[in-house]
Each structure stands twice: as structure tokens, then as C-alpha cells.
Design an enzyme around this catalytic site. Structure first.
Site, PDB file in Angstrom:
ATOM      1  N   ASP A 214       0.861  -1.190   0.000  1.00  0.00           N
ATOM      2  CA  ASP A 214       0.000   0.000   0.000  1.00  0.00           C
ATOM      3  C   ASP A 214       0.895   1.237   0.000  1.00  0.00           C
ATOM      4  OD1 ASP A 214      -2.287   1.753   0.300  1.00  0.00           O
ATOM      5  OD2 ASP A 214      -3.331   0.073   1.223  1.00  0.00           O
ATOM      6  N   GLY A 240       4.347   1.032  -1.925  1.00  0.00           N
ATOM      7  CA  GLY A 240       4.447   1.008  -3.378  1.00  0.00           C
ATOM      8  C   GLY A 240       3.130   1.305  -4.048  1.00  0.00           C
ATOM      9  N   ASP A 241       3.075   1.038  -5.338  1.00  0.00           N
ATOM     10  CA  ASP A 241       1.928   1.366  -6.187  1.00  0.00           C
ATOM     11  C   ASP A 241       1.537   0.122  -6.968  1.00  0.00           C
ATOM     12  OD1 ASP A 241       0.138   2.290  -8.080  1.00  0.00           O
ATOM     13  OD2 ASP A 241       1.360   3.994  -8.719  1.00  0.00           O
ATOM     14  N   PHE A 242       0.330  -0.387  -6.712  1.00  0.00           N
ATOM     15  CA  PHE A 242      -0.066  -1.629  -7.393  1.00  0.00           C
ATOM     16  C   PHE A 242      -0.280  -1.458  -8.884  1.00  0.00           C
ATOM     17  CE2 PHE A 242      -4.151  -0.586  -4.904  1.00  0.00           C
ATOM     18  CZ  PHE A 242      -4.691   0.217  -5.899  1.00  0.00           C
ATOM     19  N   HIS A 259     -13.234  -2.232  -6.907  1.00  0.00           N
ATOM     20  CA  HIS A 259     -14.416  -1.366  -7.031  1.00  0.00           C
ATOM     21  C   HIS A 259     -14.061   0.118  -7.019  1.00  0.00           C
ATOM     22  CE1 HIS A 259     -15.693  -0.471  -2.561  1.00  0.00           C
ATOM     23  NE2 HIS A 259     -14.389  -0.346  -2.711  1.00  0.00           N
TER      24      HIS A 259
END
Length: 349
Positions: A214, A240-242, A259
Site C-alpha cells: 500500500d 508502493g503502487d499496485f 471497485h
């Protein structure tokens, strides 16, 4: 006949509305109750009234409030079933209000704060514009997309993270009841915030190593949660960045992540998960499933929440399966839980 001559029941009242006019008035005033609940949470009213009760003056002194306004607020709480008073002078908490206590197991206080917070509340006020334009209203209401706004507002970001943790805390065991992790060594909670889901799974599976991916600012809370649940030695947090990269794992967990995003973004997240899966690995998506039109439930309202706040949406099973296939995944199973949330399993195609 005027509005005030109709039978009127405020939203949140334990009384049953009378006829369509009463029901409509209840719907129209629903947002009043949202802010009563948020204010009760912010001012810790449940703590002040539990267990022995307090006078408005005592609550006002404890929270540095205006005494007369405090009385009026507590009187309204009593009319909504949040408080009780036999003499109109001293108020006690009801079991309903006790759900907002800071020390209550499974407290809903953080969710109440988030539900009435600026980043949630203001975009909802522009719902008609969302319907007109087909675009999220967070930027128009806040000046930036909701997650960008939260990144620049630490206090509100903390409320959001705690609210997501509170929501997960209530769901984690129900989801863990239907998630089979036999044979899995590493599970990554993608966008997992405080990590309560993967940490609950770690409690049930002593050999499981858990990871949360996250944004960096939630790392301290995730580490503290792991320590509180006794799994700190097997837990790690990755900032981090998914959209860029996902840590390798036997199982990638995506709870209420997809969602938040449009289809293209969801496919990108899922492809990153597929790329990082170990041999024999799988992706578990936990979401509400939209049913046929007219089915009562949370799902259609949550869909409008996504419409107002983000580019996301609630989806049907067919829509999720389409996302899986576009990401190079094959739908494997759909498992209902004791909550309204289903667990959708997908494996590499």
C-alpha cells in the site's frame, strides 16, 4: 395539507414511517442523521455517556462545547435512539450508541467519522453532476481526485485508513472462514491498508508469511496491527503502487480494491498480480456482487458511492469474470461468505 401536517418520522428513528409521504421525508432527511452520527463519534459522546451517563453540562465541559447546544444535540440523539433520559437532564448511552465507543470491540467510530468526512461527504453533494456527466465528483468538490486529496491531507487520510481497518476487522473472520490457504507460503494483501485481512489469515495459518502492499503512509498502522495480533515476526509492509508492481506471492488478496477503479485500471492491477504469482498461485478478489435490478441491498448504493467518489463501480459476477479474462486469468470459483462480500478466485489462464 402542508409538509408539517403529515405524519413525520426522522431517518434513524425506531418508529415506522406512515405511508409514502413519511417514507419520502425519511429519505430526504437521511443526511441529517449521518451528520448526527458523525458528530457523536467526533465528540466521543458514547464514551461520555457510558456506563453511568452524564448531564449536558458535564459533556460540554469534557469536550469544550457550548452547554445549550450540547443539550439540544443530546435531545436529538435521544429521539433517534442513540441516548436515553428519564428526566431530560441526565443522558445515558443506548446499545446503539455503544457501537461508537472508542473501547468497544468492533467499534464503528472510525467508519462514522469517515462517512461524514469532507472527502466522502462533499462529492456526494454533487451526485446529480456525476449522473449528468458520468464522471467522479471528487476533483470538482475537493480540487483533486480522492486518493490524491487524501495523500495531501494526513489527518483525513488517517481517518480513511482507520475506517478501512475497522471495516475489514468486521469482515476478516467471515472471509477467512471461506478462504482455503492450504499449501500457500506467502500471501500479499494488495492495497491492504492496515493489513487486518492478511493478518487474520496468518493467525489461522501459522506457516503463512503475510505482506501488505500500500502507500507508504499506512505502513506504521499495518506494523502496529501485526504486532497487536501477534504476527509481527511473519509480516512485512511494502510501500508502493499496485499499478506499477506487486510483490511475488502464492496468493494475492484484493479486498475492496477493484471497485475503486475503472475497467482498464482493474485489468492493469490484475495483470500485475498475475505476473507476480508464483507457480500454482491464484488471485482472490473480495467484493460485493450486484444482483438483478430491484434487489434490495447495499450494492446499488455502494455503486453510487463509487460514482461520486472515484472512477470505480460495483460489478456483477459476469463483469468480474470479464476483467479476469482480459487480464489473462481464468475464473475458478465464487464463494459466498457470511457477509454480503463474496470471494472470487482466479488462476492464470
Amino acid at each position: 395539507m402542508t409538509l408539517f401536517e403529515h405524519d413525520f418520522v426522522a431517518a434513524g428513528s425506531t418508529e415506522r414511517p406512515v405511508g409514502d409521504t413519511g417514507r419520502m421525508l425519511q429519505m430526504m432527511t437521511g443526511y441529517w442523521v449521518t451528520q448526527v452520527v458523525r458528530t457523536a463519534a467526533e465528540l466521543c459522546i458514547a464514551d461520555h455517556l457510558h456506563p453511568g451517563g452524564a448531564t449536558p453540562a458535564e459533556v460540554a465541559e469534557a469536550e469544550s462545547l457550548d452547554p445549550d447546544s450540547t443539550f439540544r444535540f443530546l435531545r436529538t440523539c435521544a429521539s433517534l435512539g442513540l441516548a436515553a433520559s428519564t428526566d431530560g437532564k441526565r443522558f445515558t448511552a443506548t446499545p446503539l450508541l455503544d457501537t461508537l465507543r472508542t473501547d468497544a470491540p468492533g467499534s464503528l467510530r472510525d467508519l462514522a467519522l469517515w462517512g461524514g468526512a469532507e472527502s466522502h461527504w462533499l462529492p456526494w453533494g454533487r451526485l446529480a453532476d456525476a449522473v449528468r456527466t458520468g464522471t467522479a465528483q471528487a476533483e470538482a468538490a475537493l480540487g483533486a481526485p480522492v486518493f490524491d486529496w487524501l495523500a495531501a491531507a494526513p489527518k483525513e487520510a488517517e481517518i480513511f485508513t482507520r475506517a478501512m481497518t475497522a471495516m475489514t476487522r468486521g469482515l476478516a473472520h467471515q472471509l477467512a472462514d471461506v478462504i482455503d490457504l492450504r499449501g500457500a507460503e506467502v500471501a500479499v494483501d494488495v492495497g491492504g491498508a492496515g493489513g487486518n485481512l492478511v493478518q487474520t489469515l496468518m493467525q489461522r495459518h501459522p506457516g503463512l508469511t503475510g505482506v501488505v502492499l500500500d502507500l507508504p503512509h499506512v505502513g506504521a498502522e499495518a506494523d502496529a496491527s501485526a504486532a497487536a495480533l501477534g504476527v509481527r515476526d511473519r509480516f512485512s509492509f511494502v510501500g508502493g503502487d499496485f499499478f506499477e508492481q506487486v510483490p511475488p506471492a502464492d496468493v494475492h488478496l484484493l479486498k475492496f480494491v477493484l471497485h475503486d477503479w475503472d475497467d482498464e485500471s482493474c485489468v492493469r492491477i490484475l495483470r500485475n498480480c498475475r505476473k507476480a504469482l508464483r507457480p500454482g498461485g491464484r488471485v482472490l478478489v473480495m467484493e460485493l456482487l450486484v444482483d438483478k435490478v430491484g434487489t434490495p441491498g447495499l450494492e446499488p448504493l455502494m455503486d453510487l458511492n463509487m460514482m461520486a467518489l472515484s472512477t470505480g463501480r460495483e460489478r456483477s459476477l459476469d463483469e468480474f469474470e470479464n476483467l479476469f479474462e482480459r487480464a489473462g486469468l481464468t475464473p475458478a470459483s465464487t464463494l459466498p461468505s457470511a457477509s454480503r462480500v463474496s470471494v472470487l478466485e482466479a488462476v492464470p489462464a
